[in-house]
Design a protein around this motif. Structure first.
Motif, PDB file in Angstrom:
ATOM      1  N   PRO A 185      -0.851  76.720  70.121  1.00 56.88           N
ATOM      2  CA  PRO A 185      -1.533  75.861  69.144  1.00 56.88           C
ATOM      3  C   PRO A 185      -2.250  76.615  68.031  1.00 56.88           C
ATOM      4  CG  PRO A 185      -1.943  75.094  71.383  1.00 56.88           C
ATOM      5  CD  PRO A 185      -1.262  76.419  71.501  1.00 56.88           C
ATOM      6  N   ASP A 186      -2.678  77.860  68.304  1.00 56.73           N
ATOM      7  CA  ASP A 186      -3.426  78.619  67.299  1.00 56.73           C
ATOM      8  C   ASP A 186      -2.543  79.506  66.433  1.00 56.73           C
ATOM      9  OD1 ASP A 186      -5.855  77.537  68.170  1.00 56.73           O
ATOM     10  OD2 ASP A 186      -6.121  79.109  69.672  1.00 56.73           O
ATOM     11  N   ASN A 187      -1.239  79.419  66.606  1.00 59.30           N
ATOM     12  CA  ASN A 187      -0.331  80.337  65.916  1.00 59.30           C
ATOM     13  C   ASN A 187      -0.511  80.328  64.408  1.00 59.30           C
ATOM     14  OD1 ASN A 187       2.651  80.149  64.441  1.00 59.30           O
ATOM     15  ND2 ASN A 187       2.375  81.985  65.683  1.00 59.30           N
ATOM     16  N   LEU A 188      -0.522  79.155  63.789  1.00 62.92           N
ATOM     17  CA  LEU A 188      -0.642  79.081  62.329  1.00 62.92           C
ATOM     18  C   LEU A 188      -1.954  79.707  61.854  1.00 62.92           C
ATOM     19  CD1 LEU A 188       0.175  78.153  59.508  1.00 62.92           C
ATOM     20  CD2 LEU A 188      -0.838  75.928  60.026  1.00 62.92           C
ATOM     21  N   PHE A 189      -3.024  79.401  62.546  1.00 60.98           N
ATOM     22  CA  PHE A 189      -4.329  79.908  62.132  1.00 60.98           C
ATOM     23  C   PHE A 189      -4.411  81.423  62.308  1.00 60.98           C
ATOM     24  CE2 PHE A 189      -4.751  75.576  63.857  1.00 60.98           C
ATOM     25  CZ  PHE A 189      -5.045  74.922  62.670  1.00 60.98           C
ATOM     26  N   ASP A 190      -3.832  81.938  63.395  1.00 61.69           N
ATOM     27  CA  ASP A 190      -3.771  83.385  63.589  1.00 61.69           C
ATOM     28  C   ASP A 190      -2.961  84.040  62.466  1.00 61.69           C
ATOM     29  OD1 ASP A 190      -5.241  83.155  65.912  1.00 61.69           O
ATOM     30  OD2 ASP A 190      -3.507  83.248  67.245  1.00 61.69           O
ATOM     31  N   ALA A 191      -1.858  83.408  62.093  1.00 59.83           N
ATOM     32  CA  ALA A 191      -0.999  83.952  61.038  1.00 59.83           C
ATOM     33  C   ALA A 191      -1.736  84.010  59.702  1.00 59.83           C
ATOM     34  CB  ALA A 191       0.269  83.111  60.909  1.00 59.83           C
ATOM     35  N   LEU A 192      -2.471  82.955  59.391  1.00 63.00           N
ATOM     36  CA  LEU A 192      -3.206  82.918  58.121  1.00 63.00           C
ATOM     37  C   LEU A 192      -4.323  83.968  58.097  1.00 63.00           C
ATOM     38  CD1 LEU A 192      -3.409  79.062  57.498  1.00 63.00           C
ATOM     39  CD2 LEU A 192      -1.929  80.726  56.350  1.00 63.00           C
ATOM     40  N   VAL A 193      -5.009  84.135  59.227  1.00 57.73           N
ATOM     41  CA  VAL A 193      -6.070  85.144  59.292  1.00 57.73           C
ATOM     42  C   VAL A 193      -5.484  86.545  59.120  1.00 57.73           C
ATOM     43  CG1 VAL A 193      -7.741  86.258  60.818  1.00 57.73           C
ATOM     44  CG2 VAL A 193      -7.676  83.770  60.659  1.00 57.73           C
ATOM     45  N   LEU A 194      -4.361  86.815  59.787  1.00 60.09           N
ATOM     46  CA  LEU A 194      -3.726  88.127  59.656  1.00 60.09           C
ATOM     47  C   LEU A 194      -3.194  88.348  58.238  1.00 60.09           C
ATOM     48  CD1 LEU A 194      -1.849  88.431  63.066  1.00 60.09           C
ATOM     49  CD2 LEU A 194      -3.778  89.810  62.273  1.00 60.09           C
ATOM     50  N   PHE A 195      -2.723  87.279  57.611  1.00 58.93           N
ATOM     51  CA  PHE A 195      -2.278  87.362  56.216  1.00 58.93           C
ATOM     52  C   PHE A 195      -3.445  87.820  55.334  1.00 58.93           C
ATOM     53  CE2 PHE A 195      -1.731  85.663  51.973  1.00 58.93           C
ATOM     54  CZ  PHE A 195      -0.404  85.935  51.670  1.00 58.93           C
ATOM     55  N   VAL A 196      -4.592  87.190  55.514  1.00 59.53           N
ATOM     56  CA  VAL A 196      -5.779  87.537  54.722  1.00 59.53           C
ATOM     57  C   VAL A 196      -6.223  88.967  55.024  1.00 59.53           C
ATOM     58  CG1 VAL A 196      -8.207  86.983  54.292  1.00 59.53           C
ATOM     59  CG2 VAL A 196      -6.536  85.140  54.523  1.00 59.53           C
ATOM     60  N   LEU A 197      -6.209  89.347  56.303  1.00 57.57           N
ATOM     61  CA  LEU A 197      -6.590  90.711  56.681  1.00 57.57           C
ATOM     62  C   LEU A 197      -5.676  91.750  56.025  1.00 57.57           C
ATOM     63  CD1 LEU A 197      -7.386  90.242  60.484  1.00 57.57           C
ATOM     64  CD2 LEU A 197      -8.972  91.152  58.767  1.00 57.57           C
ATOM     65  N   TYR A 198      -4.378  91.473  56.048  1.00 51.92           N
ATOM     66  CA  TYR A 198      -3.420  92.407  55.441  1.00 51.92           C
ATOM     67  C   TYR A 198      -3.684  92.545  53.942  1.00 51.92           C
ATOM     68  CZ  TYR A 198       0.902  94.638  53.975  1.00 51.92           C
ATOM     69  OH  TYR A 198       1.811  95.517  53.416  1.00 51.92           O
ATOM     70  N   VAL A 199      -3.849  91.416  53.272  1.00 51.12           N
ATOM     71  CA  VAL A 199      -4.080  91.437  51.827  1.00 51.12           C
ATOM     72  C   VAL A 199      -5.373  92.176  51.500  1.00 51.12           C
ATOM     73  CG1 VAL A 199      -4.605  89.987  49.820  1.00 51.12           C
ATOM     74  CG2 VAL A 199      -2.751  89.343  51.363  1.00 51.12           C
ATOM     75  N   ASN A 200      -6.402  91.956  52.307  1.00 56.02           N
ATOM     76  CA  ASN A 200      -7.683  92.605  52.056  1.00 56.02           C
ATOM     77  C   ASN A 200      -7.586  94.126  52.232  1.00 56.02           C
ATOM     78  OD1 ASN A 200     -10.552  92.448  51.501  1.00 56.02           O
ATOM     79  ND2 ASN A 200     -10.878  92.960  53.653  1.00 56.02           N
ATOM     80  N   LYS A 201      -6.864  94.550  53.250  1.00 54.99           N
ATOM     81  CA  LYS A 201      -6.771  95.983  53.548  1.00 54.99           C
ATOM     82  C   LYS A 201      -5.776  96.712  52.659  1.00 54.99           C
ATOM     83  CE  LYS A 201      -5.857  99.270  57.286  1.00 54.99           C
ATOM     84  NZ  LYS A 201      -5.527  99.450  58.727  1.00 54.99           N
ATOM     85  N   ASN A 202      -4.640  96.082  52.383  1.00 55.84           N
ATOM     86  CA  ASN A 202      -3.553  96.782  51.703  1.00 55.84           C
ATOM     87  C   ASN A 202      -3.378  96.417  50.233  1.00 55.84           C
ATOM     88  OD1 ASN A 202      -2.062  98.198  54.122  1.00 55.84           O
ATOM     89  ND2 ASN A 202      -2.477  96.110  54.810  1.00 55.84           N
TER      90      ASN A 202
END
Length: 224
Positions: A185-202
């Motif tokens: 159930p949390d897959n989409l939300f995990d994906a969006l958080v990781l997307f933001v983390l990647y963009v912030n770091k890279n």
């Protein structure tokens, strides 16, 4: 924030139209005709579609809302509008449903992912009231579905939807690596958080010309 603001805009438009969006004349027209008017930003066609008087500003408001409602051609309009309004109730998307018993039914995950992508499309076009299909700069470069090859998209990070039922999204990064995200159930939300983390770091917090920490987006707060 995105869902609540969209519902406020929908209700404002419904008041101006004098009809609920799930009952609007638009929903009775063939889907290609509808999207042709929206995607070409043809305000005259939109006015005729909604059976409106000559009011270009109202037509632009219709175009904006229709971009958010453009999930897929098979999703019943009444169901889509109802689910968006229900998801906006209360806090933290407490009415979110991960999957549907009917395999043909559009899932909340698909709806929310489309809302997010459309919102980001708008942020990349801040000085335009119009957003044609070819101007979907975020969706075209950062979202790919299962029957497409993400390696063909020129982007460092992509939301890669690998399954619709049950809904599942992974990240495709650096044009070669798939980040497998846990199912459930949390897959989409995990994906969006990781997307933001990647963009912030890279990418220093930027998606193309759009800073995720800006006042209009405020996504970097998610990872603080």
């Amino acid at each position: 924030m995105i869902v609540k603001q969209l519902v406020l805009d929908m209700r404002d438009l419904e008041q101006k139209l004098g009809i609920s969006l799930d009952k609007a004349v638009l929903s009775t027209l063939p889907y290609p005709v509808v999207m042709s008017s929206i995607q070409t930003n043809n305000t005259s066609n939109v006015l005729r579609t909604y059976q409106l008087p000559n009011n270009p500003q109202l037509a632009l408001a219709c175009i904006k809302i229709e971009n958010y409602l453009n999930v897929n051609s098979s999703c019943p309009r009444e169901y889509l509008v109802q689910r968006i309004k229900e998801l906006a109730e209360g806090d933290c998307l407490h009415k979110y449903r991960w999957s549907e018993k009917d395999q043909l039914q559009t899932t909340d995950s698909q709806i929310l992912l489309n809302l997010f992508c459309t919102f980001m499309d708008e942020q990349l076009f801040p000085n335009s009231d119009l957003m044609a299909a070819q101007e979907r700069r975020f969706t075209s470069r950062h979202f790919v579905v299962t029957n497409q090859d993400p390696a063909l998209v020129n982007s460092k990070v992509i939301l890669y939807q690998t399954s619709f039922h049950p809904p599942h999204v992974n990240l495709f990064v650096n044009r070669k690596d798939i980040w497998e995200i846990r199912k459930g159930p949390d897959n989409l939300f995990d994906a969006l958080v990781l997307f933001v983390l990647y963009v912030n770091k890279n990418c220093l917090g930027y998606v193309q010309t759009c800073y995720l920490g800006s006042r209009s987006i405020q996504l970097l707060k998610v990872i603080d």
